[in-house]
Enzyme design. Structure first.
Site, PDB file in Angstrom:
ATOM      1  N   LYS A  96       0.991  -1.202  -0.151  1.00  0.00           N
ATOM      2  CA  LYS A  96      -0.060  -0.006  -0.020  1.00  0.00           C
ATOM      3  C   LYS A  96       0.801   1.242   0.027  1.00  0.00           C
ATOM      4  O   LYS A  96       2.054   1.411   0.648  1.00  0.00           O
ATOM      5  CB  LYS A  96      -0.828  -0.070   1.221  1.00  0.00           C
ATOM      6  N   SER A 171      -9.369   1.888   2.345  1.00  0.00           N
ATOM      7  CA  SER A 171      -8.702   2.659   1.623  1.00  0.00           C
ATOM      8  C   SER A 171      -7.411   1.909   0.962  1.00  0.00           C
ATOM      9  O   SER A 171      -6.750   2.495   0.074  1.00  0.00           O
ATOM     10  CB  SER A 171      -7.781   3.641   2.626  1.00  0.00           C
ATOM     11  N   SER A 195      -9.922  -0.591   6.389  1.00  0.00           N
ATOM     12  CA  SER A 195      -9.164  -0.391   5.056  1.00  0.00           C
ATOM     13  C   SER A 195      -8.540  -1.567   4.531  1.00  0.00           C
ATOM     14  O   SER A 195      -8.055  -1.516   3.236  1.00  0.00           O
ATOM     15  CB  SER A 195      -8.248   0.762   5.266  1.00  0.00           C
TER      16      SER A 195
END
Length: 508
Positions: A96, A171, A195
């Site tokens: 990420k 996210s 997320s």
């Protein structure tokens, strides 16, 4: 670099901000007193701070064009290879884009950080490389990770591989999309309100938010110290367990950690759940206005199917679960405004490693480019600062105090049940808002799905998305929640479900 002496005008402005009534003579006196202390700051520059190690060579890589980036899920591509042997040998892993990878750009989903390049490897990066994994790039994430959907990143929406008109969830949007599409074997996500689990649910892959503090957050851009988690996403439970074994354990640099025992998570995957008691939490279903009935039915059927593997499955009630999202809002937004925004991503008053290059870059950028924050970040800043100014942190404090009651409510259930089950998200993947959608739609679509996930960021219990089956062509996710420190039991139940139904996720 010498520290500049503050001017009288600068000190006057600071004094006014703190409601201090000081004359110019007073300010001149304080200016002289301050000069002596500034020598300490100059000395700090000379001592030299320790940094996180960067062991393996790498090139910066490149930003892929649209032909290489079908789902707009890649922020950056590279190839960083570590040890030639290890448990992750042959595995391709994407990070990420809030995880520091030295020499490779890191944007954290935000235009204000475009061009920033870290000079350190996050602890989990070093562990992945030591275990033989190849890090192949950075996955797009939402603007400062403040969205449970996939439409707020400055690089544009991340598209769901199952339906290009739908959100991947966020996210960790790009992380889940790339795993689902088969472009990587595994991904690292981060989770403050769901997320990891939300995009895993909407993309139909496995994603684990580990117990709070099991995996070090060192070298990862935070949101709020008491809810930050990082963990694995993969197409099989085995790969989730494998990656967790590699990245888990104290590093001595993260105050979120408290010495949790790292277990052999792969050994827990025995293919059955004999003598495991499962509680289906009824408050996790039937959320008014957002629950989809097919999601409720698929998850209930999935939970009861575990009886075929030896589990005892019963429906239970935890009324306080319905308050979890309110408690999260009660302190999460004010907390992130204080730490992530006003504190330039790192804040203060905690021991551990500070990523000072990132702190400085963000601090400078937010003062000159704040208009480029996403709508979700702007809304969080406005509300968080309003609550702090009007109520002096009182509701942040109440939220943290009430969070202990929420944890106890779940722990009371865990006296009788080994895991709890509910839908990961009340609904399937939603349509991506149009580029000209009103602010209200952009923000509401970013947070409408966190009701079941956010409470476990507050309490720290391990929680995992397990893909069940598709409905109307879209994945449905079941969330398995375990006792604090019992990530192995969560993985065992997930693996039993995978074994019963053959739910190894195929590449799209």
């Amino acid at each position: 670099m010498s520290i500049k002496r503050p001017t009288i005008e600068q000190l006057k402005k600071i004094a006014e901000g703190f409601n201090l009534n000081l004359t110019n003579n007073d300010l001149a006196s304080y200016q002289k007193l301050i000069e002596g202390t500034l020598e300490s700051y100059n000395r700090l520059n000379q001592i030299g701070e320790p940094s996180l190690p960067v062991k393996y060579p790498r090139t910066s890589g490149y930003r892929p064009n649209s032909e290489e980036n079908l789902y707009n899920a890649w922020y950056w591509k590279t190839s960083v290879k570590g040890n030639s042997i290890g448990n992750l040998a042959g595995k391709k892993i994407v990070l990420k884009d809030n995880v520091s990878l030295a020499g490779v750009p890191m944007m954290n989903g935000s235009a204000i950080l475009e061009g920033f390049v870290p000079d350190e490897d996050a602890t989990i990066v070093s562990r992945i490389l030591e275990a033989g994994g190849e890090i192949v790039g950075k996955a797009v994430c939402e603007d400062f990770c403040l969205s449970g959907a996939s439409h707020t990143s400055a690089t544009g929406p991340v598209l769901n591989p199952h339906d290009l008109t739908r959100s991947t969830g966020g996210s960790s949007s790009g992380s889940a999309a790339l795993v689902a599409a088969g472009e990587v074997d595994m991904a690292i996500g981060a989770d403050q309100g769901g997320s990891i689990r939300i995009p895993s649910s909407w993309c139909g892959v496995y994603g684990l938010k580990p117990t709070f503090g099991l995996v070090p957050y060192t070298g990862i851009a935070p949101i709020e110290m008491t809810i930050d988690h990082t963990g694995p996403i993969a197409r099989t439970v085995e790969d989730v367990a494998l990656l967790l074994e590699v990245i888990a354990g104290d590093d001595g640099l993260d105050p979120r950690q408290s010495g949790l025992k790292v277990k052999s998570y792969l050994d827990s995957l025995v293919g059955n759940v004999r003598n495991i008691k499962i509680g289906i939490v009824k408050e996790g279903f039937e959320w008014e206005g957002i629950s989809e009935e097919d999601v409720n039915q698929v998850v209930r059927d999935a939970a009861y199917s575990l009886e075929n593997s030896g589990a005892i499955v019963e429906e239970i009630s935890i009324p306080m679960h319905r308050d979890g999202v309110h408690i999260w809002n009660g302190f999460g937004i004010e907390g992130l405004t204080s730490l992530m925004v006003k504190g330039n991503s790192m804040g203060s008053n905690w021991k551990g490693h500070y990523s000072t290059k990132f702190l400085d870059a963000f601090g400078k950028a937010r003062k000159t480019r704040a208009d480029e924050f996403s709508e979700t970040t702007k809304m969080s800043i406005l509300l968080g600062q309003y609550m702090n100014e009007q109520y002096n942190g009182k509701y942040y404090a109440i939220g943290q105090n009430v969070a202990r009651k929420l944890k106890q409510a779940y722990d009371n259930a865990f006296k009788s049940y080994d895991v709890l089950i509910m839908p990961t998200t009340p609904m399937k993947a939603q349509k991506i808002p149009s580029p000209d959608a009103p602010i209200e739609e952009i923000v509401n679509k970013a947070f409408e799905m966190i009701n079941n996930t956010a409470p476990f960021n507050i309490t720290g219990h391990p929680a995992m998305n397990v893909p069940c089956e598709k409905s109307e062509g879209l994945p449905v996710g079941m969330m398995i929640v375990g006792r604090v420190g019992e990530d192995d039991i969560v993985l065992r139940v997930a693996h039993a479900f995978q074994t019963i139904h053959g739910r190894v996720v195929n590449k799209l």
